[in-house]
Scaffold this active site. Structure first.
Site, PDB file in Angstrom:
ATOM      1  N   CYS A 113      43.700  35.614  33.995  1.00  0.00           N
ATOM      2  CA  CYS A 113      44.007  33.936  34.069  1.00  0.00           C
ATOM      3  C   CYS A 113      44.473  33.636  32.772  1.00  0.00           C
ATOM      4  O   CYS A 113      45.641  34.008  32.209  1.00  0.00           O
ATOM      5  CB  CYS A 113      42.910  33.155  34.692  1.00  0.00           C
ATOM      6  N   HIS A 215      41.514  36.417  39.942  1.00  0.00           N
ATOM      7  CA  HIS A 215      40.227  36.228  39.484  1.00  0.00           C
ATOM      8  C   HIS A 215      39.644  37.522  40.338  1.00  0.00           C
ATOM      9  O   HIS A 215      39.091  37.107  41.286  1.00  0.00           O
ATOM     10  CB  HIS A 215      39.727  35.068  39.587  1.00  0.00           C
ATOM     11  N   GLU A 217      37.058  39.012  39.509  1.00  0.00           N
ATOM     12  CA  GLU A 217      35.571  39.045  39.315  1.00  0.00           C
ATOM     13  C   GLU A 217      35.016  38.003  40.417  1.00  0.00           C
ATOM     14  O   GLU A 217      33.521  38.397  40.506  1.00  0.00           O
ATOM     15  CB  GLU A 217      35.334  38.284  37.747  1.00  0.00           C
TER      16      GLU A 217
END
Length: 240
Positions: A113, A215, A217
């Protein structure tokens, strides 16, 4: 010994009651989880001086540049757009110093990001400061209303890219960003885009740097490709 993966930290700039008004350094737990699940040791790198950044990089085998505040447009010679959100100039300096030291050390880097935007600015590129107001109705929803663990739009990946080895030709990703790459930095290859043309991933030509706009994660529990980003980074750290 396990490889050590540095994770760039952030800082709460506004006092909140949960911490009794004190400033807090932090990083999202999902990055820590991803690194640990991939078999490495995470090391959170709190925002500090350029000298601190160089010291930290001396201790790690790979670097993750995480998300957060808007990048200061002065970094790419622009005045602030009216939709620019909060900036944190000290973190810009710190993250750029981390990236510079990692490239000079020759260790792998994963930008996520804001991390991708930092990579682009480091290589001399610029950003859309607010894609909705600058690109209008032609763009998809890039600040999704759904939970972050839900992929919301498709991306297309260049076949000859390193990213393709991780993701394949197409994949679904989540999205939570209002800025994006405008002018691509010299020394970077664009390796993924969303259907509206927004750049979703870049790779450096002269360094082991992969940077993505979404993202992974936050999708670790339900998406193997998201896990693979952390597994791949750890492998690159071990092979470095």
């Amino acid at each position: 010994m396990k490889p050590v993966i540095g994770i760039s930290g952030n800082q709460l700039l506004k006092a909140i009651s949960a911490f009794e008004g004190t400033s807090v350094s932090y990083t999202p737990q999902n990055f820590v989880n991803g690194v640990q699940q991939a078999g490495a040791a995470p090391l959170i790198l709190p925002v500090g001086s350029e000298e601190a950044a160089r010291t930290y990089v001396g201790l790690i085998d790979a670097l993750i540049l995480t998300g957060g505040h808007d990048v200061n447009p002065m970094r790419y010679n622009e005045s602030p757009h009216k939709r620019l959100q909060a900036i944190f100039p000290q973190r810009d300096t710190f993250d750029l110093a981390l990236l510079d030291a990692a490239i000079k050390k020759g260790i792998p880097v994963l930008g996520v990001c804001r991390g991708m935007q930092i990579v682009n600015v480091y290589y001399g590129g610029s950003l859309y400061q607010d894609i909705d107001s600058q690109l209008g109705d032609q763009v998809l929803q890039h600040i999704q209303k759904s939970s972050f663990d839900i992929p919301i739009h498709k991306i297309s990946v260049e076949k000859e890219s390193y990213l393709h080895q991780i993701t394949g030709k197409e994949m679904m990703v989540n999205s939570f960003h209002h800025q994006a790459i405008k002018v691509v930095g010299k020394g970077l290859n664009v390796v993924a885009k969303s259907p509206d043309g927004i750049i979703e991933a870049v790779e450096a030509k002269d360094a082991d740097v992969l940077a993505i706009q979404w993202h992974p994660e936050t999708m670790l529990q339900n998406d193997q490709v998201s896990k693979n980003f952390f597994i791949d980074l750890v492998k690159r750290a071990q092979n470095n």
